[in-house]
Design an enzyme around this catalytic site. Structure first.
Site, short mmCIF file in Angstrom:
data_model
loop_
_atom_site.label_atom_id
_atom_site.label_comp_id
_atom_site.label_asym_id
_atom_site.label_seq_id
_atom_site.Cartn_x
_atom_site.Cartn_y
_atom_site.Cartn_z
N GLY A 9 -58.09 14.38 -5.14
CA GLY A 9 -57.75 13.05 -4.91
C GLY A 9 -57.99 12.63 -3.40
N ASN A 10 -58.03 13.68 -2.64
CA ASN A 10 -58.17 13.42 -1.27
C ASN A 10 -59.52 12.65 -1.01
OD1 ASN A 10 -58.95 16.17 -1.77
ND2 ASN A 10 -59.99 16.08 0.39
N LYS A 122 -46.85 15.36 -15.37
CA LYS A 122 -47.82 14.97 -14.65
C LYS A 122 -47.69 13.66 -13.83
CE LYS A 122 -52.35 15.24 -13.44
NZ LYS A 122 -52.94 16.30 -12.87
N LYS A 265 -55.56 23.96 -10.21
CA LYS A 265 -56.73 24.32 -9.89
C LYS A 265 -57.06 25.83 -10.00
CE LYS A 265 -56.71 20.80 -6.22
NZ LYS A 265 -55.47 20.33 -6.89
#
Length: 302
Positions: A9-10, A122, A265
């Site tokens: 997201g970064n 989520k 991840k």
């Protein structure tokens, strides 16, 4: 190599940034500059997150007085795939003027009986204080949970079973095309057992798990998960942090990682390595080229 890249997201919106279009586009241009050198030697598929963007659209939809009901999350996921895919498509075309680039909207098959539908976890959208989060939950029918000092909306996140358009992605790669797809984990769909028809569901699929599944299906040699930290670390949040530079899936699974950040991840890269015998890596976006050759990040192999 054929590489599937999962952008964190970064790459689109950094922590604390207002989700304005200009800020996100500048971040994407920076991300593409870090990735462009890889295209000279490798076949690339880019996937990306959509949490902040789908949250903004969900808020706008819920607040629109013209609608009898807010847009469902599968539709919002498709909207964000188109939006972010357009930004990435254009930035890649500008950075790689002599390359073929395609951005596609795709669907991700999930199980209608996945237990995640009964336990939404989520996080999507912006961070609120508890009072505001509960007010929004009451007025919009949301579910909310605490997240990193604030409160956020949560939705179901079923495990991906299949990327419906994976064969199309493979065909595009075979034709020498850089492909942007599986944004936000893909639009979540279920298959009608009687007719075989696909139907969207109210959920968000984890983008890293979808990236791992897609990498397996298109025969990728490397799954590259790029985020804003230089490597996976053990002891995160303590005085005894230690970067993990090399690991097997078994070694990583023996560690304890946060479910809302590094955990998915690690799960994704482990699953890819376990199922294919190929290599996966987690690292910082700005170090992408070094992570590919194994001189940065965390490299995971059998």
């Amino acid at each position: 190599m054929r590489i599937v890249v999962a952008l964190g997201g970064n790459a689109l919106l950094r922590r604390g940034q207002v989700p304005d279009a200009d800020a996100q586009l500048r971040n994407i241009v920076t991300a593409v500059r870090a990735l462009a050198p890889l295209e000279a030697e490798h076949e690339l598929v880019l996937t990306h997150g959509n949490g902040p963007q789908v949250g903004v659209l969900a808020m706008e939809s819920a607040a629109d007085p013209r609608l009898t009901a807010p847009y469902p999350f599968d539709a919002l996921g498709a909207l964000t795939q188109g939006l972010i895919g357009y930004w990435l498509l254009q930035s890649l075309q500008n950075a790689l003027p002599h390359h073929r680039v395609a951005s596609i909207i795709n669907q991700t098959l999930v199980d209608r009986d996945d237990p995640a539908f009964g336990d939404p976890r989520k996080f999507v959208g912006e961070v609120f204080d508890e009072q505001e989060a509960r007010r929004l939950a009451d007025s919009n029918g949301w579910q909310v949970r605490p997240d990193d000092g604030g409160w956020r909306r949560v939705v179901a996140s079923p495990r991906p079973l299949e990327v419906v358009e994976s064969e199309l992605v493979a065909d595009l790669l075979d034709a020498g095309t850089v492909v942007v797809c599986a944004g936000g984990g893909g639009v979540p769909v279920v298959r009608d057992p009687a007719t075989g028809d696909l139907h969207g569901v109210e959920a968000v699929v984890d983008k890293d798990l979808t990236a791992a599944l897609l990498a397996e299906r298109v025969g990728a040699e490397l799954l590259l998960v790029l985020t804003d930290v230089p490597a996976v670390v053990r002891g995160y949040g303590t005085d005894a942090t230690e970067p993990i530079r090399r690991a097997t899936p078994q070694e990583l699974r023996a560690e304890d990682f946060a479910a809302g950040s590094m955990g998915p991840k690690v799960d994704a890269v482990c699953r890819f390595v376990e199922r294919t015998g190929k290599v996966a890596a987690i690292g910082r976006l700005s170090d992408a080229a070094d992570v590919v050759v194994g001189s940065a990040g965390t490299v995971v192999r059998r």
